[in-house]
Design a protein around this motif. Structure first.
Motif, short mmCIF file in Angstrom:
data_model
loop_
_atom_site.label_atom_id
_atom_site.label_comp_id
_atom_site.label_asym_id
_atom_site.label_seq_id
_atom_site.Cartn_x
_atom_site.Cartn_y
_atom_site.Cartn_z
N MET A 286 0.98 -1.17 -0.06
CA MET A 286 0.03 -0.11 -0.18
C MET A 286 0.83 1.16 -0.04
N GLY A 287 2.00 1.17 0.90
CA GLY A 287 2.85 2.32 0.84
C GLY A 287 3.26 2.89 -0.79
N ALA A 288 3.86 1.87 -1.29
CA ALA A 288 4.13 2.13 -2.67
C ALA A 288 3.04 2.59 -3.60
N ALA A 289 1.84 1.91 -3.52
CA ALA A 289 0.66 2.21 -4.41
C ALA A 289 0.35 3.76 -3.99
N LYS A 290 0.09 4.30 -2.55
CA LYS A 290 -0.07 5.56 -2.43
C LYS A 290 0.74 6.45 -2.94
#
Length: 735
Positions: A286-290
């Motif tokens: 999720m961190g990379a996606a955000k």
């Protein structure tokens, strides 16, 4: 079908044999992911249950399975989202099946309208405060059929009359008590017996209940406390990617430019998916996606709704509300009585758009393959979700598997499948499973909102202050027309007029009508009760106005109009008594009362408030009297009254979704305020026990609380609030 996860265990993603699957015991915590058995629960043929030669499983209907180990499984037709149906519906089955609550394990039903439709809504949907009402009889019948067959199997083995045998705690005893056989020992034999029609099986009399009506502990509490419980957002699959999503800030808009190169440069980002109304960045976590979504620097084409504002919507409602609507009720001659009345009162009431803002934001995990599609999600509407995925993928219904989860707050939001639809659209472009998670901002700004309503009321009083005329026009969006068409009859939305067309009071001349007004650029949906959540506020506030105009005490005034309605009168009297109605209060403190009949239940609430000189409102205490007919678990009801009251109170004090340039102006809990812990009042609940049919409770306290609070504010300040949320500026002391 998804199998139960055993107490304290986590789903194993290895293939599970049917024998091992059926030998599991304990409480359902979540749902197996890949490799779980996909066998559907089957309904018994009209004349008999087909025995399974391998396991000897006894399944007399779609709700019960008992295997040779004695494990009793309830195939749960409704979704659990905090309201306690895992417990209350298990209690209904256990009561007639004659097993303890701790002997039942719960497994969520597959998508199947034919077997698991809610009888109030005619689809497999959890809503309208109807779970107990809808399954009060079917689940008890299911248990009674199972018990009778198991007793018959034991009697046949002992060569005695079944009427001489007794079942208790999952064991059948003969008349002497010296012989006994467990349900597990009888399962194989019972599976061979003809199944009697459910309607022909005698159910227990309420006086004989041993479980229904008791304070049973919730079966899902411990796993929520220690964190073992799995929600939709907890889904984990091998090779799963995670997608952050940005949806057009204006309904009907689409992405104009997307910097895919910048997004893909973020470590961990795998791809960018642009499907016009939304852009998703798919990544390893999720961190990379955000970060990738932020780097994409999306510019939007707003489309036709880019200029919509709250002022435009209110103006549209105001103008349309001047026109006659579709008649919901017309008793006597309200127009004539109004013209001849000794005193006339007119008022306009308004309530705002409201978001659901559940603690678990919208999410959905999808694995779309060539010949099947698996969806892991918490949904209130499994069959509807499945049908929409069928439309999107072109796959047959039996290739679409909805793996339902516990829901971290539904409130009607998860009656809608837009989150699943978006996830499937994204999954079409992703190789392997993908979990799509909405940020809090996306969740609030792309909700489907409780409609904005604009109400016009008039009343006429005779010389003694008694109402002789009542007119009420409701203008607002129709959710039923879109979602439940049979609730929308000849232009009348039955939900939009609930608690307005049939107020509990004796009103000799009453006219209620409805004007459907669909606002541009806004999607509306059910919100922990819709019609009553605005109508009770309007009706009970206006009734308070009549009492004040008649110079009478609000409780006494209502009592005089409820003499024909003993159940409504009883809750009103009880709430007033328990709240100490009439006892003195300090300056700028006040009590307010409200009464309602909605969702099949009678409630009355008294709110006690303090209004500070700066206009801030502190709700000190709320007393609620409840008559919901025969109740299953008083602990659950009290919890629902507390939770529903606070949900409604949050909206009354803070809730409002507004639009500017087509965009929702609120974005997170700093601008769409939840109630803080220091604002929470004491909520006292008092139940009236009777033998009436069960009523609903989940949404009822949400509907009643706002009028009690605003009526209390009037008692404290003399200032009448005809719109929500509470306008504290208008309550400032001039001294």
């Amino acid at each position: 079908m998804d199998g139960p996860i055993l107490r304290g265990q986590i789903a194993d993603e290895k293939a599970v044999s049917r024998r091992a699957f059926l030998q599991g015991t304990g409480l359902l915590l979540g749902f197996a992911l890949t490799g779980a058995s996909t066998e559907s629960v089957f309904a018994a043929p009209a004349s008999r249950v087909v025995e399974n030669e391998v396991t000897g499983t006894f399944a007399p209907n779609g709700f019960i399975r008992i295997n040779p180990s004695g494990a009793v499984t309830l195939v749960m037709p409704m979704a659990e989202m905090g309201q306690g149906v895992y417990t209350s519906l298990s209690m209904l089955l256990a009561e007639e099946l004659e097993v303890g609550l701790d002997q039942i394990q719960v497994q969520h039903a597959p998508a199947n309208d034919a077997l698991y439709a809610n009888s109030f809504l005619h689809i497999q949907t959890t809503g309208a405060s109807s779970s107990v009402r809808a399954f009060w009889t079917p689940l008890r019948q299911a248990g009674a059929v199972g018990r009778n067959l198991l007793i018959a199997a034991a009697a046949k083995r002992w060569n005695v009359d079944p009427a001489t045998c007794l079942a208790k705690n999952g064991v059948v005893f003969d008349a002497s008590g010296s012989k006994h056989l467990s349900y597990g020992e009888l399962a194989k034999a019972a599976a061979k017996l003809p199944v009697p029609p459910a309607a022909n099986v005698k159910l227990k009399e309420p006086k004989d209940f041993t479980l229904i009506g008791t304070r049973a502990k919730r079966v899902d509490s411990s796993i929520k406390i220690d964190g073992r419980v799995l929600y939709g957002i907890d889904a984990r699959l091998p090779g799963m990617k995670v997608a952050a999503v940005a949806i057009s800030p204006v309904l009907g808009g689409k992405a104009k430019t997307v910097d895919e190169k910048a997004a893909l440069a973020v470590k961990g980002v795998r791809q960018v998916v642009n499907i016009d109304e939304a852009v998703a960045v798919v990544a390893d976590h999720m961190g990379a996606a955000k970060k990738g979504l932020e780097a994409a620097a999306i510019a939007w084409d707003d489309g036709p709704n880019g200029k919509v504002s709250k002022a435009d919507i209110v103006k549209q409602l105001e103008e349309e509300s001047k026109k006659p609507g579709v008649v919901a009720r017309n008793d006597g001659d309200a127009g004539k009585a109004l013209a001849e009345a000794a005193q006339r009162l007119d008022a306009i009431y308004q309530v705002p758009f409201l978001a659901h803002a559940a603690m678990e934001p919208m999410n959905c995990t999808v694995h779309l393959q060539k010949d099947r599609c698996d969806v892991w999600v918490g949904t209130q509407a499994m069959a509807l979700t499945q049908s929409l995925v069928v439309e999107l993928t072109g796959l047959p219904k039996d290739a679409i598997k909805i793996h339902n989860h516990l829901i971290g707050g539904g409130f009607g939001r998860r009656l809608e499948a837009d989150g699943t639809v978006l996830a499937v659209k994204i999954a079409k472009h992703v190789d392997g499973p993908v979990k799509v998670i909405w940020s809090r901002e996306e969740d609030i700004q792309h909700d489907m909102y409780r409609p904005y309503y604009f109400d016009r009321l008039s009343a006429g009083l005779d010389a003694d202050g008694k109402p002789v005329a009542w007119t009420h026009r409701i203008a607002g969006s129709s959710i039923a027309a879109r979602y439940i068409p049979y609730w929308f009859k000849d232009g009348l939305d039955l939900d939009a007029v609930e608690a307005a067309a049939e107020p509990p009071y004796a009103l000799p001349n009453i006219h209620v009508d409805y004007v459907r007004v669909e606002p541009p650029g806004v999607r509306t949906a059910f919100w922990r009760g819709v019609g009553p959540t605005h109508n009770v506020f309007v009706v009970e506030s206006f009734m308070d106005e009549l009492a004040h105009a008649a110079k009478q005490d609000p409780v006494a005034y209502r009592k005089a109009l409820l003499r024909h309605n003993p159940r409504a009168l009883a809750v009103l009297s009880l709430a007033a008594e328990k709240a100490g109605w009439g006892s003195p209060l300090p300056a700028r403190h006040g009590r307010g009362i409200s009464v309602q009949f909605a969702f099949g239940s009678y409630l009355s609430q008294v709110a006690e408030v303090e209004v500070a000189a700066n206009g801030s409102v502190k709700v000190k205490r709320i007393v609620c009297a409840v008559d919901c007919g025969m109740y299953v678990n008083p602990d659950t009801i009290e919890a629902q009254v507390q939770g529903g009251t606070l949900f409604g109170l949050t909206a009354a004090l803070h809730g409002s979704i507004t639009f500017k340039n087509g965009r929702v102006e609120q974005s997170n809990f700093d601008s769409y305020l939840p109630m803080r812990i220091d604002e929470v009042p004491v909520v006292d609940t008092h139940l009236i026990k009777n033998a009436e049919a069960p009523g609903g409770i989940g949404e009822a306290p949400t509907a009643i609380v706002s009028a009690a609070v605003t009526n209390a504010i009037f008692a404290a300040t003399g200032k009448r609030l005809r719109s929500l949320p509470v306008d504290t500026d208008s309550l400032k002391s001039s001294s």
